[in-house]
Design an enzyme around this catalytic site. Structure first.
Site, PDB file in Angstrom:
ATOM      1  N   TYR A 144      27.891  26.271 -19.675  1.00 29.03           N
ATOM      2  CA  TYR A 144      26.544  26.427 -19.118  1.00 29.03           C
ATOM      3  C   TYR A 144      26.123  27.902 -19.202  1.00 29.03           C
ATOM      4  O   TYR A 144      25.044  28.225 -19.717  1.00 29.03           O
ATOM      5  CB  TYR A 144      26.563  25.947 -17.655  1.00 29.03           C
ATOM      6  N   LYS A 190      23.262  29.820 -21.418  1.00 24.45           N
ATOM      7  CA  LYS A 190      22.185  30.532 -20.714  1.00 24.45           C
ATOM      8  C   LYS A 190      22.060  31.960 -21.281  1.00 24.45           C
ATOM      9  O   LYS A 190      20.971  32.505 -21.373  1.00 24.45           O
ATOM     10  CB  LYS A 190      22.455  30.543 -19.210  1.00 24.45           C
ATOM     11  N   THR A 193      17.958  22.257  -5.592  1.00 19.29           N
ATOM     12  CA  THR A 193      17.421  21.246  -6.515  1.00 19.29           C
ATOM     13  C   THR A 193      18.498  20.180  -6.684  1.00 19.29           C
ATOM     14  O   THR A 193      19.671  20.429  -6.359  1.00 19.29           O
ATOM     15  CB  THR A 193      17.137  21.864  -7.900  1.00 19.29           C
TER      16      THR A 193
HETATM   17  N1  LIG Z   1      18.479  25.528  -9.224  1.00 15.02           N
HETATM   18  C1  LIG Z   1      18.996  26.728  -9.433  1.00 15.02           C
HETATM   19  O1  LIG Z   1      19.400  27.423  -8.480  1.00 15.02           O
HETATM   20  C2  LIG Z   1      19.094  27.290 -10.822  1.00 15.02           C
HETATM   21  C3  LIG Z   1      19.739  28.525 -10.974  1.00 15.02           C
HETATM   22  C4  LIG Z   1      19.802  29.093 -12.238  1.00 15.02           C
HETATM   23  C5  LIG Z   1      19.220  28.451 -13.319  1.00 15.02           C
HETATM   24  N2  LIG Z   1      18.610  27.247 -13.140  1.00 15.02           N
HETATM   25  C6  LIG Z   1      18.009  26.601 -14.318  1.00 15.02           C
HETATM   26  O2  LIG Z   1      16.796  26.002 -13.979  1.00 15.02           O
HETATM   27  C7  LIG Z   1      16.554  24.857 -14.792  1.00 15.02           C
HETATM   28  C8  LIG Z   1      16.235  23.684 -13.898  1.00 15.02           C
HETATM   29  O3  LIG Z   1      17.338  23.480 -13.035  1.00 15.02           O
HETATM   30  P1  LIG Z   1      17.282  22.584 -11.743  1.00 15.02           P
HETATM   31  O4  LIG Z   1      18.139  23.234 -10.750  1.00 15.02           O
HETATM   32  O5  LIG Z   1      15.900  22.245 -11.418  1.00 15.02           O
HETATM   33  O6  LIG Z   1      18.068  21.307 -12.307  1.00 15.02           O
HETATM   34  P2  LIG Z   1      17.873  19.741 -12.025  1.00 15.02           P
HETATM   35  O7  LIG Z   1      17.443  19.523 -10.642  1.00 15.02           O
HETATM   36  O8  LIG Z   1      19.151  19.121 -12.468  1.00 15.02           O
HETATM   37  O9  LIG Z   1      16.730  19.347 -13.040  1.00 15.02           O
HETATM   38  C9  LIG Z   1      16.990  19.421 -14.406  1.00 15.02           C
HETATM   39  C10 LIG Z   1      15.885  18.731 -15.143  1.00 15.02           C
HETATM   40  O10 LIG Z   1      16.187  18.810 -16.537  1.00 15.02           O
HETATM   41  C11 LIG Z   1      16.094  17.501 -17.056  1.00 15.02           C
HETATM   42  N3  LIG Z   1      16.955  17.323 -18.208  1.00 15.02           N
HETATM   43  C12 LIG Z   1      18.291  17.451 -18.313  1.00 15.02           C
HETATM   44  N4  LIG Z   1      18.678  17.185 -19.564  1.00 15.02           N
HETATM   45  C13 LIG Z   1      17.567  16.875 -20.264  1.00 15.02           C
HETATM   46  C14 LIG Z   1      17.314  16.503 -21.591  1.00 15.02           C
HETATM   47  N5  LIG Z   1      18.304  16.362 -22.487  1.00 15.02           N
HETATM   48  N6  LIG Z   1      16.058  16.274 -21.985  1.00 15.02           N
HETATM   49  C15 LIG Z   1      15.037  16.376 -21.102  1.00 15.02           C
HETATM   50  N7  LIG Z   1      15.200  16.716 -19.828  1.00 15.02           N
HETATM   51  C16 LIG Z   1      16.467  16.963 -19.407  1.00 15.02           C
HETATM   52  C17 LIG Z   1      16.482  16.578 -15.918  1.00 15.02           C
HETATM   53  O11 LIG Z   1      16.029  15.258 -16.192  1.00 15.02           O
HETATM   54  P3  LIG Z   1      16.743  13.961 -15.599  1.00 15.02           P
HETATM   55  O12 LIG Z   1      16.161  13.731 -14.230  1.00 15.02           O
HETATM   56  O13 LIG Z   1      16.379  12.908 -16.591  1.00 15.02           O
HETATM   57  O14 LIG Z   1      18.208  14.245 -15.538  1.00 15.02           O
HETATM   58  C18 LIG Z   1      15.738  17.249 -14.795  1.00 15.02           C
HETATM   59  O15 LIG Z   1      14.378  16.915 -14.819  1.00 15.02           O
HETATM   60  C19 LIG Z   1      17.815  24.652 -15.611  1.00 15.02           C
HETATM   61  O16 LIG Z   1      17.629  25.131 -16.918  1.00 15.02           O
HETATM   62  C20 LIG Z   1      18.856  25.464 -14.885  1.00 15.02           C
HETATM   63  O17 LIG Z   1      19.843  25.966 -15.756  1.00 15.02           O
HETATM   64  C21 LIG Z   1      18.547  26.627 -11.914  1.00 15.02           C
END
Ligand SMILES: NC(=O)c1ccc[n+]([C@@H]2O[C@H](COP(=O)([O-])OP(=O)(O)OC[C@H]3O[C@@H](n4cnc5c(N)ncnc54)[C@H](OP(=O)(O)O)[C@@H]3O)[C@@H](O)[C@H]2O)c1
Length: 318
Positions: free
Chosen positions: A204, A208, A239
């Site tokens: 991951y 990134k 999330t």
């Molecule tokens: N939350 C944090 O603290 C945090 C910190 C650092 C970075 N990030 C980054 O922020 C972004 C969003 O994270 P999040 O925390 O919101 O994660 P999340 O709650 O798991 O949401 C991820 C989203 O991406 C979608 N997804 C995953 N694989 C996919 C694919 N192959 N094609 C299309 N959609 C796909 C998921 O769809 P499904 O519902 O279909 O699975 C979901 O809508 C990510 O890139 C993550 O690396 C988040």
């Protein structure tokens, strides 16, 4: 250095306060006047992985600023649910769902083709879809899942949407990366994680890091077309991704996690803020550009960056 700037930097280097809600709440105090209420009126914003978490919050934030929003989701039913939620929170919002699985190159090509047929222009593309695989799996195209979702899919989508982005005056592309990338260097020698034991967290973070470098490479390639390309990290936000994939982490830092809206704040801001249109190729957190490396071993050479470009080009058959 102004006192606020010094405090901001201290928060950043101390990690826990900076990445948590504390950092967001403190920094918000000294941000310049917020964006105009309709800063994105007349603009079309596409967000990948927009049915949950930060993607949904980013789509809602863009809709609140007047944008017409396209939710690129792999599951259209979940996408429609998110669309209904967004419209409930932002009456009158223009929100459409587009099927797109970022880990599947055929699906990415098909989604881009539909968008090209339907839209005259796209003004912003947010690469948000993210995954933290528990074990090494390969996609239908034979790529490791994290690199396919975070790097190859977004690379192809950016290329395929180039005509629409070029048609959208002052367009922007934003890669949602992660602070976890600071611990990893660009590993173009093993982009598919074939060496050693697979570690999903490391995969991951490595992908990134690739996103941040890829944003810089696209920024150079898009400069002539007037398209700005940035990457950012959201800090730590509550999330489904965090609570499901990292339950222990979510429990320990639970009380100080950001809300999804707070985590998405910089991604939304980058779509509309003037500063993000007059610069390109930067890495942002809490509305400020940040260094891309702190540890010397995480720095890469220009040659390694170009190898990443070649890897993406070859494996998306551009
Ligand atoms: N939350 C944090 O603290 C945090 C910190 C650092 C970075 N990030 C980054 O922020 C972004 C969003 O994270 P999040 O925390 O919101 O994660 P999340 O709650 O798991 O949401 C991820 C989203 O991406 C979608 N997804 C995953 N694989 C996919 C694919 N192959 N094609 C299309 N959609 C796909 C998921 O769809 P499904 O519902 O279909 O699975 C979901 O809508 C990510 O890139 C993550 O690396 C988040």
């Amino acid at each position: 250095m102004a006192l606020t700037s010094l405090l901001d930097t201290l928060l950043d280097r101390a990690i826990v306060p900076g990445y948590s809600r504390v950092g967001f709440v403190v920094r918000r105090q000294w941000w310049a006047a917020d964006l105009a209420p309709q800063a994105l009126a007349g603009r079309t914003v596409a967000v990948t992985g927009a049915n949950a978490g930060l993607g949904k919050a980013t789509a809602l934030g863009a809709a609140r600023l007047g944008a017409s929003v396209r939710l690129l989701c792999r599951d259209p039913a979940r996408g429609r649910q998110a669309r209904d939620d967004i419209v409930r929170h932002c009456a009158g919002a223009e929100v459409e769902v587009d099927e797109c699985d970022l880990s599947d190159l055929k699906s990415v090509r098909a989604a881009a083709s539909r968008l090209r047929n339907e839209l005259p222009a796209i003004h912003a593309l947010v690469h948000n879809a993210g995954v933290l695989p528990p074990e090494r799996t390969e996609t239908a195209d034979g790529h490791e899942l994290a690199v396919a979702t975070h790097v190859l899919g977004p690379h192809l989508l950016t290329a395929e949407l180039r005509p629409l982005l070029a048609a959208g005056t002052g367009a922007r592309v934003v890669f949602v990366s992660s602070g976890g990338m600071y611990a990893q260097r660009l590993r173009i020698d093993d982009p598919e994680f074939l060496e050693g034991d697979y570690d999903g967290t490391a995969a991951y973070a490595r992908t990134k890091r690739m996103q941040v470098v890829l944003a810089e490479l696209w920024a150079e390639r898009f400069a002539d077309a007037g398209i700005a390309v940035h990457s950012m990290h959201p800090g730590w936000a509550r999330t489904p991704g965090i609570t499901d994939a990292l339950p222990r982490f979510a429990k320990v830092v639970g009380p100080i996690l950001r809300t999804a809206d707070e985590g998405a704040d910089t991604a939304v801001w980058l779509l509309a803020a003037e500063e993000a249109g007059t610069t390109t190729g930067l890495f942002w957190h809490d509305r400020r550009p940040r260094p891309t490396s702190y540890l010397p071993f995480t720095r890469h050479t220009p040659d390694e960056a170009e190898k990443l470009w070649d890897y993406c080009a070859v494996n998306t058959r551009l």
